[in-house]
Design an enzyme around this catalytic site. Structure first.
Site, PDB file in Angstrom:
ATOM      1  N   TRP A   1       0.534  -0.807  -0.312  1.00  0.00           N
ATOM      2  CA  TRP A   1      -0.212  -0.337   0.638  1.00  0.00           C
ATOM      3  C   TRP A   1       0.826   0.788  -0.110  1.00  0.00           C
ATOM      4  CZ3 TRP A   1      -3.728   1.386  -2.416  1.00  0.00           C
ATOM      5  CH2 TRP A   1      -5.132   2.307  -1.741  1.00  0.00           C
TER       6      TRP A   1
ATOM      7  N   ARG B   1      11.967   0.351   6.845  1.00  0.00           N
ATOM      8  CA  ARG B   1      13.400   0.071   7.241  1.00  0.00           C
ATOM      9  C   ARG B   1      14.132  -1.155   5.966  1.00  0.00           C
ATOM     10  NH1 ARG B   1      10.429  -2.341  12.388  1.00  0.00           N
ATOM     11  NH2 ARG B   1       8.795  -3.588  11.170  1.00  0.00           N
TER      12      ARG B   1
ATOM     13  N   LYS C   1      -5.772   0.038   8.945  1.00  0.00           N
ATOM     14  CA  LYS C   1      -7.100  -0.411  10.302  1.00  0.00           C
ATOM     15  C   LYS C   1      -6.608  -1.543  10.697  1.00  0.00           C
ATOM     16  CE  LYS C   1      -8.475   0.138   4.841  1.00  0.00           C
ATOM     17  NZ  LYS C   1      -9.164  -0.015   3.115  1.00  0.00           N
TER      18      LYS C   1
ATOM     19  N   SER D   1      -9.506  -0.360  -1.515  1.00  0.00           N
ATOM     20  CA  SER D   1      -8.474  -0.361  -2.346  1.00  0.00           C
ATOM     21  C   SER D   1      -7.934  -1.020  -2.166  1.00  0.00           C
ATOM     22  CB  SER D   1      -8.693   1.769  -1.976  1.00  0.00           C
ATOM     23  OG  SER D   1      -8.666   1.192  -0.315  1.00  0.00           O
TER      24      SER D   1
ATOM     25  N   ALA E   1      -3.745  -2.540  -3.224  1.00  0.00           N
ATOM     26  CA  ALA E   1      -2.827  -1.764  -3.402  1.00  0.00           C
ATOM     27  C   ALA E   1      -3.021  -2.717  -4.791  1.00  0.00           C
ATOM     28  CB  ALA E   1      -1.861  -2.047  -2.615  1.00  0.00           C
TER      29      ALA E   1
ATOM     30  N   LYS F   1     -14.553  -4.495   9.267  1.00  0.00           N
ATOM     31  CA  LYS F   1     -15.059  -6.148   7.980  1.00  0.00           C
ATOM     32  C   LYS F   1     -13.331  -6.836   7.807  1.00  0.00           C
ATOM     33  CE  LYS F   1     -11.560  -3.361   5.610  1.00  0.00           C
ATOM     34  NZ  LYS F   1     -10.294  -3.716   5.082  1.00  0.00           N
TER      35      LYS F   1
ATOM     36  N   ASN G   1      -7.425 -11.296   4.388  1.00  0.00           N
ATOM     37  CA  ASN G   1      -8.090 -11.562   5.139  1.00  0.00           C
ATOM     38  C   ASN G   1      -8.651 -12.729   4.356  1.00  0.00           C
ATOM     39  OD1 ASN G   1      -8.044  -9.365   7.554  1.00  0.00           O
ATOM     40  ND2 ASN G   1      -7.602  -8.193   5.728  1.00  0.00           N
TER      41      ASN G   1
ATOM     42  N   GLU H   1      -4.450  -7.680   8.780  1.00  0.00           N
ATOM     43  CA  GLU H   1      -4.655  -7.419   9.883  1.00  0.00           C
ATOM     44  C   GLU H   1      -6.047  -7.942  11.357  1.00  0.00           C
ATOM     45  OE1 GLU H   1      -4.133  -4.518  11.336  1.00  0.00           O
ATOM     46  OE2 GLU H   1      -2.907  -3.200   9.941  1.00  0.00           O
TER      47      GLU H   1
END
Length: 336
Positions: A14, A34, A108, A140, A142, A193, A258, A283
């Site tokens: 993203w 990083r 998120k 959205s 990526a 979500k 997910n 996430e």
């Protein structure tokens, strides 16, 4: 827009897609990450093969692993890191943060332990700059933004003036940005979500049909909205891009980590095996734990979230968890 400098913090999929969008638009953009190997590859080959393969990166984009260099003279800071890494990133940039800078968060999630949304985490770390916080959220992927596929998202925050600035910054012929002043609703829609997307993937992994997934996703939106209303969000926000829109794109797409994680779990893989195979942050896994704890604290009924929590963290077989939802007490449909 050459006089404006934007620093994107996080060289994952993203962060790479957003920084490339801005660079292609002519914005002076620096991408910080990083992993020096990823940064070197971007600068050398103009591609992020690990996180966004197949997308050609603008020659105008500068990638660096030097945080101080990246932050110097930036007008906008875009935080493109997982939600559980957001606080640590803020601590890193705190010594350099300036009153006129706008932070655009893209994470998120709900922070584990504190059960705080990202706006509250920002306010804890940088309380004097509360109004400088904004968030981009909505349907959205990526991979699609990187290819210039038409996309519409939402920006929310505390200051209307700053929302308009972010809207203007990111808007292109293929990337449409709406403003929404319901920060609570926008953040919760984007976070919760992911839970429903994992559950939707489990349905697919178990070999169940469209009827099952449609029921689960629709009822999932009900419980997301229920928690949102309890926390002061507007019901209609969950019908918009950051609610229904993001749920739609996440709960059945091949791009969704997910959803893919849910498929693997439904097929019988353990949580550890699933995370290893996905090889990127999912996430919804940690958000499930945080949302379950939040629902328990607030006494909000979230049966899908509760069932998924038990599947992920308490050893409940996925099929048993799903069919347990079907035998709950009978009730009216739209019970917010």
């Amino acid at each position: 827009m050459g006089s404006i400098k934007v620093t994107v913090l996080g060289a994952g999929s993203w962060g790479t897609a957003l920084s490339n969008l801005l660079a292609q638009k002519g914005v002076n953009t620096v991408l910080w990450g990083r992993d020096s190997a990823v940064i070197e590859e971007i600068n050398r080959e103009r591609e992020n093969k690990r996180y966004l393969p197949g997308v050609k990166i603008s020659q105008e984009l500068i990638a660096t692993a030097d945080l101080e260099f990246a932050l110097k003279d930036a007008n906008f800071l875009v935080a493109a890191v997982p939600s559980q890494a957001f606080r640590d990133l803020l601590q890193k940039i705190k010594p350099y943060f300036k009153p006129e800078q706008i932070l655009v968060n893209t994470a998120k999630g709900i922070e584990e332990g504190s059960l705080l949304r990202m706006s509250a985490v920002f306010t804890e770390v940088l309380p004097e700059y509360r109004d400088n916080y904004t968030i981009l959220s909505g349907p959205s992927h990526a991979e699609e933004v990187g290819r210039g596929i038409p996309t519409a998202i939402v920006v929310s925050g505390y200051s209307p003036e700053k929302l308009y600035k972010v809207q203007e910054l990111f808007s292109t012929e293929y990337f449409r940005v709406y403003t929404n002043d319901d920060l609570t609703g926008v953040e919760l829609g984007g976070s919760l979500k992911n839970i429903i997307a994992i559950a939707s993937g489990i349905c697919t992994g178990l070999g169940l049909g469209d009827n099952t997934r449609a029921a689960l996703v629709t009822r999932g939106l009900i419980e997301i909205t229920r928690l949102g209303i309890k926390l002061g969000a507007k019901k209609e926000t969950f019908m918009g891009l950051s609610g229904l829109g993001d749920l739609f794109v996440t709960a059945g797409s091949r791009h969704s980590r997910n959803y893919k994680a849910g498929i693997l779990i439904g097929e019988g893989k353990s949580l550890e095996e699933t995370q290893k195979e996905i090889n990127m942050v999912v996430e919804g896994i940690r958000t499930t734990r945080a949302a379950y704890q939040l629902a328990q604290r607030l006494e909000v009924e979230m049966p899908i979230t509760e069932a998924l929590y038990k599947v992920l963290f308490a050893g409940l077989p996925p099929r048993e968890g799903l069919f347990g939802l079907m035998t709950r007490a009978k009730k009216e449909e739209l019970n917010f």
